[in-house]
Design an enzyme around this catalytic site. Structure first.
Site: not given
Ligand SMILES: [Zn+2]
Length: 120
Positions: A69, A110-111, A114
């Site tokens: 990341c 993954h996003e 976030h």
């Molecule tokens: Zn990331």
């Protein structure tokens, strides 16, 4: 969409494209904005996509992997799903559903993490 969110989404897309050699997706909070917007490169179509308020509504085929990341050094273990169905709003604010799989699905998961304040 309110115009400031549209502007932010364009900023996010520009930042992502500027980092294309090291990054395939970004969440708005990575550029300091606590809103739920993500941008990513669809690995199947090779086109950038933007989602407002994305939410995973269906997930299949769980697996364990490791991810890197931009916000972290090195790789961390992560639990992902091979196939996901995402509910999101487009630039016009229209709700849509789309199914993704493999690496593109992994980037989106993954996003979305976030935008929920989770670093992997
Ligand atoms: Zn990331």
């Amino acid at each position: 969409m309110v115009s400031e969110d549209t502007e932010l989404a364009n900023d996010l897309l520009d930042t992502l494209i500027a980092h294309a050699d090291e990054c395939v997706g970004m969440g708005a909070n990575m550029i300091g904005k606590p809103v739920r917007i993500i941008a990513f490169l669809n690995q199947e179509t090779d086109k950038y996509e933007v989602m407002f308020n994305p939410e995973i509504v269906k997930q299949e085929q769980k697996y364990e992997t490791e991810e890197g990341c931009l916000s972290l050094v090195g790789k961390r273990p992560a639990t992902r799903y091979k196939k996901i169905k995402v509910k999101y709003q487009d630039f016009k604010g229209v709700w849509k559903f789309k199914t993704y799989q493999d690496f593109t699905a992994q980037i989106i998961q993954h996003e979305i993490d976030h935008t929920n304040g989770i670093l992997i």
